[in-house]
Design a protein around this motif. Structure first.
Motif, PDB file in Angstrom:
ATOM      1  N   ILE A  63     -57.873 -53.614 -43.133  1.00  0.00           N
ATOM      2  CA  ILE A  63     -56.644 -52.825 -42.322  1.00  0.00           C
ATOM      3  C   ILE A  63     -57.048 -51.530 -41.849  1.00  0.00           C
ATOM      4  N   PHE A  64     -57.311 -50.594 -42.810  1.00  0.00           N
ATOM      5  CA  PHE A  64     -57.746 -49.283 -42.408  1.00  0.00           C
ATOM      6  C   PHE A  64     -58.793 -49.245 -41.608  1.00  0.00           C
ATOM      7  N   GLY A  65     -59.913 -49.889 -41.753  1.00  0.00           N
ATOM      8  CA  GLY A  65     -61.032 -50.023 -40.821  1.00  0.00           C
ATOM      9  C   GLY A  65     -61.030 -50.380 -39.510  1.00  0.00           C
ATOM     10  N   ALA A  66     -59.779 -51.143 -39.265  1.00  0.00           N
ATOM     11  CA  ALA A  66     -59.573 -51.864 -38.107  1.00  0.00           C
ATOM     12  C   ALA A  66     -58.999 -50.689 -37.210  1.00  0.00           C
ATOM     13  N   ASP A  89     -47.284 -49.839 -38.493  1.00  0.00           N
ATOM     14  CA  ASP A  89     -48.465 -50.938 -38.235  1.00  0.00           C
ATOM     15  C   ASP A  89     -49.233 -51.539 -39.380  1.00  0.00           C
ATOM     16  N   ILE A  90     -49.391 -50.499 -40.412  1.00  0.00           N
ATOM     17  CA  ILE A  90     -50.095 -50.869 -41.682  1.00  0.00           C
ATOM     18  C   ILE A  90     -49.192 -52.055 -42.482  1.00  0.00           C
ATOM     19  N   ARG A 108     -61.659 -41.609 -49.238  1.00  0.00           N
ATOM     20  CA  ARG A 108     -62.350 -42.343 -48.011  1.00  0.00           C
ATOM     21  C   ARG A 108     -61.573 -42.195 -46.610  1.00  0.00           C
ATOM     22  N   TYR A 109     -60.319 -42.152 -46.537  1.00  0.00           N
ATOM     23  CA  TYR A 109     -59.578 -42.046 -45.322  1.00  0.00           C
ATOM     24  C   TYR A 109     -58.785 -40.900 -45.082  1.00  0.00           C
ATOM     25  N   CYS A 125     -57.202 -54.364 -52.784  1.00  0.00           N
ATOM     26  CA  CYS A 125     -57.705 -53.129 -52.005  1.00  0.00           C
ATOM     27  C   CYS A 125     -58.893 -53.496 -51.024  1.00  0.00           C
ATOM     28  N   GLU A 126     -59.449 -54.671 -51.005  1.00  0.00           N
ATOM     29  CA  GLU A 126     -60.196 -55.271 -49.916  1.00  0.00           C
ATOM     30  C   GLU A 126     -59.427 -55.620 -48.922  1.00  0.00           C
TER      31      GLU A 126
END
Length: 76
Positions: free
Chosen positions: A73-76, A30-31, A6-7, A67-68
């Protein structure tokens, strides 16, 4: 679909069992900081890998929560 699918900034997943790592094409500082701020304790292994080392007693619901939080975090 897995996080790697997905990423595009996630290069690959490594490891066996619950001791896993995600290799990124970007720095992960940052992650890691955002994860800790969201109550998800992860560590980096170098500049572009995050490492997951969960406790020996972990349930599927804990992995789902992780995972949620990563998705947020990845979507931000």
């Amino acid at each position: 679909a897995s996080l790697v699918e997905r990423y595009d900034f996630i290069k690959e997943t490594r490891g066996l069992g619950l001791m896993r790592g995600l290799e990124f094409t970007i720095p992960v500082g940052d992650i890691v900081a955002k994860s800790i701020a969201n109550g998800l304790l992860i560590i980096s292994a170098g500049t572009n890998i995050i490492r997951f080392v969960p406790p020996l007693v972990v349930e599927k619901e804990h992995i789902d929560i992780m995972c949620e939080k990563l998705e947020e975090i990845f979507g931000a």
